[in-house]
Enzyme design. Structure first.
Site, PDB file in Angstrom:
ATOM      1  N   GLU A  49      27.349  36.937  33.925  1.00 55.97           N
ATOM      2  CA  GLU A  49      28.135  38.127  33.547  1.00 55.97           C
ATOM      3  C   GLU A  49      27.521  38.871  32.369  1.00 55.97           C
ATOM      4  O   GLU A  49      27.783  38.547  31.209  1.00 55.97           O
ATOM      5  CB  GLU A  49      29.578  37.724  33.204  1.00 55.97           C
ATOM      6  CG  GLU A  49      30.447  38.939  32.831  1.00 55.97           C
ATOM      7  CD  GLU A  49      31.898  38.603  32.515  1.00 55.97           C
ATOM      8  OE1 GLU A  49      32.248  37.405  32.434  1.00 55.97           O
ATOM      9  OE2 GLU A  49      32.678  39.544  32.343  1.00 55.97           O
ATOM     10  N   LYS A  78      28.231  39.129  37.993  1.00 60.24           N
ATOM     11  CA  LYS A  78      29.493  39.763  37.594  1.00 60.24           C
ATOM     12  C   LYS A  78      29.171  40.879  36.596  1.00 60.24           C
ATOM     13  O   LYS A  78      29.143  40.652  35.387  1.00 60.24           O
ATOM     14  CB  LYS A  78      30.427  38.723  36.970  1.00 60.24           C
ATOM     15  CG  LYS A  78      31.714  39.306  36.409  1.00 60.24           C
ATOM     16  CD  LYS A  78      32.759  38.235  36.164  1.00 60.24           C
ATOM     17  CE  LYS A  78      33.981  38.816  35.486  1.00 60.24           C
ATOM     18  NZ  LYS A  78      35.109  37.893  35.479  1.00 60.24           N
TER      19      LYS A  78
HETATM   20  P1  13P Z   1      38.263  41.962  32.730  1.00 64.69           P
HETATM   21  O1  13P Z   1      38.376  42.154  34.215  1.00 64.69           O
HETATM   22  O2  13P Z   1      39.554  42.059  32.004  1.00 64.69           O
HETATM   23  O3  13P Z   1      37.165  42.799  32.136  1.00 64.69           O
HETATM   24  O4  13P Z   1      37.819  40.463  32.493  1.00 64.69           O
HETATM   25  C1  13P Z   1      36.830  39.910  33.268  1.00 64.69           C
HETATM   26  C2  13P Z   1      36.237  38.774  32.551  1.00 64.69           C
HETATM   27  O5  13P Z   1      36.161  37.684  33.064  1.00 64.69           O
HETATM   28  C3  13P Z   1      35.736  39.001  31.192  1.00 64.69           C
HETATM   29  O6  13P Z   1      34.869  37.973  30.842  1.00 64.69           O
END
Ligand code: 13P
Length: 341
Positions: A178, A220
């Site tokens: 991510e 992600k």
């Molecule tokens: P949000 O969808 O609220 O951005 O959170 C996703 C997430 O896992 C942040 O690390």
């Protein structure tokens, strides 16, 4: 099973048609902030009740392939004493775990951050696996300013993400990678595109250096959006979809099976509409285009619940509706009419 076949089996489960991932992995300080925002006291008991509400929602198994949990939740159980990861597993939902330890300033890259938690990660993962986790999540963040992210920040964060991913795979755990380019600021969508392009380029170069099996990971990313203080306001879903897909196509190899977006501060319906626009624009994209939202799935649910047992059923209805809307969006089938139905 070899690690590779284990990774592939987990990916097959996560990419089930019409499904996506719920991020319910807020650290205790973060969930406390969210709870306090709607007047809920944050205790181990309220956090457990809330995460059970989500896990037990009637339609969760129709629309969720995975749920990302936080360490505390991994150890909590339902009223019958069934551990929460098991509750999910019994519904065919794969449990995952957030493994990063949050961010700290990156020295000599003023304004940039770096995520901690690599030391001892292999051993921690072995423990989480015993508790049922089959995938993990690690988030690096990139603030946008005139000077950020710096070249050093982009390179250092990519290296950490790749090291994390390689460690996960060596334990048979699918890494969710991510890299989040933050929405905060007055920058344009074009500036977000430029930064996201540089970030993803560096991330995939690092994944390559560390020999991460692309077929055994989840990306992600953020969507490409104007900043939340941009003078020109929000961009239309078609514009967001085109800009996001352009950047993804230039940087994400087709071997990556699935891209599950974060919501990053978008309103719930906005995140749904943008995901839908992507699947409409590119129905034959090389990767699954799905969701891994926290706030865009949870905000209205948490508000409806408000910490009151009498509100559970209503809050679950709202959650199920959001899940169905995002399942439709993941297939390019979402409409305003469905939203209001
Ligand atoms: P949000 O969808 O609220 O951005 O959170 C996703 C997430 O896992 C942040 O690390």
């Amino acid at each position: 099973m070899s690690h590779e076949s284990e990774l592939r089996a987990t990916i097959a489960a996560i990419t089930a048609p019409g499904k996506g991932i719920l991020a319910a992995d807020e650290s205790t300080p973060t969930i406390t902030k969210r709870f306090n925002g709607v007047g809920i006291e944050s205790t181990p008991q309220t956090r457990r009740a809330y995460r059970l509400l989500l896990s037990n929602a009637p339609d969760a198994d129709r629309y969720l392939s995975g749920v990302i949990l936080y360490e505390e939740t991994l150890e909590q159980a339902d009223d019958a004493g069934v551990p929460l990861p098991k509750v999910l597993e019994q519904r065919g939902i794969v449990p995952g775990i957030k493994v990063d330890k949050g961010t700290t300033p990156l020295p000599n890259a003023d304004g940039d951050l770096i995520t901690q938690g690599l030391d001892g990660l292999g051993e921690r993962l072995a423990g989480y696996r015993k508790q049922g986790a089959r995938f993990a999540k690690w988030r690096e963040v990139y603030p946008i300013t005139d000077r950020n992210p710096t070249r050093l920040g982009i390179r250092a964060n990519a290296e950490v993400l790749a090291r994390y991913a390689a460690i996960c795979q060596s334990e048979g755990v699918v890494p969710i990678v991510e890299p989040e380019v933050l929405i905060d600021g007055d920058h344009s969508l074009e500036r977000c595109a430029e930064v996201t392009d540089a970030v993803l380029h560096a991330v995939f170069a690092a994944l390559y250096r560390h020999r991460v099996l692309l077929e055994g990971m989840v990306l992600k990313p953020n969507m490409v959006l104007p900043g939340n203080k941009f003078a020109g306001g929000k961009a239309a879903p078609d514009v967001v979809a085109k800009a996001t897909l352009d950047v993804l196509k230039r940087n994400v190899p087709a071997a990556v099976p699935t891209i599950n977006f974060l919501s990053g501060g978008q309103a719930p319906e906005e995140a749904t509409a943008n995901l839908n626009a992507m699947n409409r624009l590119e129905p034959n994209a090389p990767w699954v285009l799905s969701f891994s939202y926290a706030r865009a799935l949870q905000d209205p649910v948490m508000r409806a619940w408000s910490g009151n047992a009498g509100n559970v059923a209503r809050a679950q209805q709202i959650f199920d509706h959001r899940l169905r809307m995002n399942s439709l969006a993941r297939q390019g089938k979402w409409t305003e009419a469905e939203e209001r139905a």
